[in-house]
Design an enzyme around this catalytic site. Structure first.
Site, PDB file in Angstrom:
ATOM      1  N   TYR A 157       2.450  11.747  -5.968  1.00 57.58           N
ATOM      2  CA  TYR A 157       1.079  11.229  -5.996  1.00 57.58           C
ATOM      3  C   TYR A 157       0.823  10.773  -7.416  1.00 57.58           C
ATOM      4  CZ  TYR A 157      -0.136  13.088  -1.403  1.00 57.58           C
ATOM      5  OH  TYR A 157      -0.200  13.337  -0.059  1.00 57.58           O
ATOM      6  N   ASN A 202       8.127   9.796   6.620  1.00 57.46           N
ATOM      7  CA  ASN A 202       7.050   9.308   7.490  1.00 57.46           C
ATOM      8  C   ASN A 202       7.258   9.759   8.953  1.00 57.46           C
ATOM      9  OD1 ASN A 202       4.829   7.506   8.673  1.00 57.46           O
ATOM     10  ND2 ASN A 202       4.588   7.338   6.467  1.00 57.46           N
ATOM     11  N   ARG A 203       6.581   9.087   9.894  1.00 54.57           N
ATOM     12  CA  ARG A 203       6.425   9.662  11.238  1.00 54.57           C
ATOM     13  C   ARG A 203       7.462   9.197  12.248  1.00 54.57           C
ATOM     14  NH1 ARG A 203       1.662   9.231   8.883  1.00 54.57           N
ATOM     15  NH2 ARG A 203       0.280  11.029   9.005  1.00 54.57           N
ATOM     16  N   HIS A 222       7.674  13.466   7.884  1.00 53.60           N
ATOM     17  CA  HIS A 222       8.442  13.785   6.670  1.00 53.60           C
ATOM     18  C   HIS A 222       9.534  14.841   6.882  1.00 53.60           C
ATOM     19  CE1 HIS A 222       5.920  11.150   4.488  1.00 53.60           C
ATOM     20  NE2 HIS A 222       4.945  11.969   4.158  1.00 53.60           N
ATOM     21  N   GLU A 238       5.849   4.780  -1.463  1.00 52.56           N
ATOM     22  CA  GLU A 238       7.147   5.314  -1.047  1.00 52.56           C
ATOM     23  C   GLU A 238       8.042   4.192  -0.528  1.00 52.56           C
ATOM     24  OE1 GLU A 238       5.958   8.735   1.687  1.00 52.56           O
ATOM     25  OE2 GLU A 238       4.119   7.735   1.121  1.00 52.56           O
ATOM     26  N   ASP A 280      -3.186   3.917   4.532  1.00 57.74           N
ATOM     27  CA  ASP A 280      -2.002   4.692   4.912  1.00 57.74           C
ATOM     28  C   ASP A 280      -1.164   3.748   5.764  1.00 57.74           C
ATOM     29  OD1 ASP A 280      -0.135   6.580   5.396  1.00 57.74           O
ATOM     30  OD2 ASP A 280      -1.496   8.068   6.265  1.00 57.74           O
ATOM     31  N   GLN A 312       5.492   2.427   1.823  1.00 57.07           N
ATOM     32  CA  GLN A 312       4.303   3.102   2.345  1.00 57.07           C
ATOM     33  C   GLN A 312       3.296   3.264   1.222  1.00 57.07           C
ATOM     34  OE1 GLN A 312       4.208   4.047   5.613  1.00 57.07           O
ATOM     35  NE2 GLN A 312       2.151   4.933   5.599  1.00 57.07           N
ATOM     36  N   HIS A 318       8.092  11.300  -2.651  1.00 60.24           N
ATOM     37  CA  HIS A 318       6.669  11.351  -2.334  1.00 60.24           C
ATOM     38  C   HIS A 318       5.836  11.901  -3.502  1.00 60.24           C
ATOM     39  CE1 HIS A 318       2.930  11.927  -0.315  1.00 60.24           C
ATOM     40  NE2 HIS A 318       3.406  11.602   0.866  1.00 60.24           N
TER      41      HIS A 318
END
Ligand code: BGC
Length: 378
Positions: free
Chosen positions: A206, A107-108, A133, A343, A277, A315, A204
């Site tokens: 999907y 993440n950020r 990431h 996540e 998100d 997340q 990560h």
């Protein structure tokens, strides 16, 4: 009557070219399609399986899960993660976060900058204006070394050198994927460093429990064991507050269809991420290190995913920003809202947020993170 599901399961298995309880070979990818060399390191594809119809395929490029096949309610093998059939398509696609381990910091990190022990570090900006990431040189884009392998488990190791993407310290990390006898995929992450550095590794994938990357996940029902979340600004950086989910679209304390509130742009929580998100602050109910974090359920085929972890956050990204890419496995083309990432992690931007759990790993310390993705049907 109890025999009927078994008989139907056997029939479905026969139609799809596999026998009940054995690996669902018809959906699995060819190992030769991943056989190459990148950065002077060998790339390969490994298949883990049990005798209950679960199979997981992993390439060491990004320590990445490319297929995850489980039986649905009728026993039909269902591939519940996005992916591509060849390594060439992974490298060509802009869909870089399908299935890998991400980091060094999942993440950020705000503006890619943090100060640690009086030194300020600048990381790459790959999701303007922030770092996401682990940046373009993140571990998702590295060839990991296979250090142990059995029919049901695979351990991969990567040494991220001091200064890679701006991070301090040589970070030695490994992840072990294990397919268990009861249809779970367990992930155990470990890391050590020779200089203080942020560390937040996560997986990560999907998920699409329909087994179709081209089908909306709106009908999936989500339950999250969290009564709080970390709100963000419009660039998805946490404000530092920890707020209750009550009376917001983030309240998944009772199972709720993902699509029920996903398009409610009156909420900034939805607007900023073009859907969900957000990072949930997981409720810790007891002393167990690994606790239930969430469930994702698809009523039409009965597949239930239950996630357990020892991490403080989860997340939830519902894929609203996804743009169509080249067709993936089974000829299916992904669309927005057709894949859900869940996540297990520390909180986004933790290196800049004093009130968030510590994310700095120091020499002599050992980072360990456990996550279990358990599949069943109901
Ligand atoms: C983030 C999203 C991002 C996505 C990329 C998620 O973990 O929360 O903001 O777009 O990863 O696949």
């Amino acid at each position: 009557m109890r025999l009927l599901p078994l008989l139907l399961g056997g029939l479905a298995a026969a139609l799809t070219g596999c026998t009940t309880g054995s690996a669902p070979t018809s959906l699995l990818l060819e190992a030769s399609a991943f056989d190459t060399t990148l950065d002077n390191r060998p790339v390969s594809l490994h298949t883990l399986r049990n005798d209950r119809g679960m199979a997981v395929q992993i390439t060491n490029y990004g320590a990445r899960v490319v297929s995850l096949v489980v039986p649905d309610r009728d026993g039909t093998p269902t591939d519940v993660v996005w992916g591509y059939p060849t390594i060439g398509e992974y490298l060509a696609s802009d869909d870089v976060y399908s299935g890998p381990i991400v980091g060094r910091f999942g993440n950020r990190i705000a503006r890619g900058r943090f100060t640690l022990d009086s030194t300020t570090y600048q990381l790459s900006i790959n999701n303007a204006p922030n770092h996401l990431h682990g940046g373009n040189a993140g571990v998702w884009n590295r060839v990991w070394e296979i250090t142990a392998s059995t029919d049901s488990s695979l351990t991969l190791h990567y040494l991220s050198p001091d200064g890679e993407d701006g991070y301090p310290g040589n970070l030695s990390m490994s992840v072990t994927y294990t397919v268990t006898a009861d249809n779970a995929l367990r992930l155990s992450y470990d890391a050590t460093t020779d200089r203080p550095t942020p560390c937040n590794l996560t997986w990560h994938p999907y998920f699409n429990l329909h087994g179709r990357a081209d089908r909306s996940t709106d009908s999936h029902q989500l339950y999250v064991c969290a009564s709080r979340y970390t709100p963000t600004d419009s660039t998805l950086i946490p404000t530092g507050e920890i707020l209750p989910v009550a009376e917001t679209p983030a309240d998944f304390r009772t199972p709720t269809a993902v699509g029920a509130r996903e398009y409610d742009t009156t909420s900034s929580l939805i607007r900023y991420g073009k859907g969900y998100d957000l990072n949930f602050v997981l409720d810790k109910t007891g002393t167990a290190a690994v606790e239930k974090a969430a469930e994702l359920y698809e009523p039409s085929n009965g597949i239930l995913l239950t996630i357990y972890t020892d991490q403080p956050g989860l997340q939830f990204y519902s894929g609203g920003c996804i743009s169509p890419a080249c067709p993936g496995k089974h000829g299916q083309q992904r669309t927005p809202y057709s894949g859900i990432a869940l996540e297990t992690q520390n909180f986004p931007d933790a290196p800049n947020q004093p009130a968030f759990p510590n994310s700095i790993l120091r020499p002599g310390e050992h980072y360990n993170h456990q996550a279990i993705y358990q599949f069943s049907t109901k």
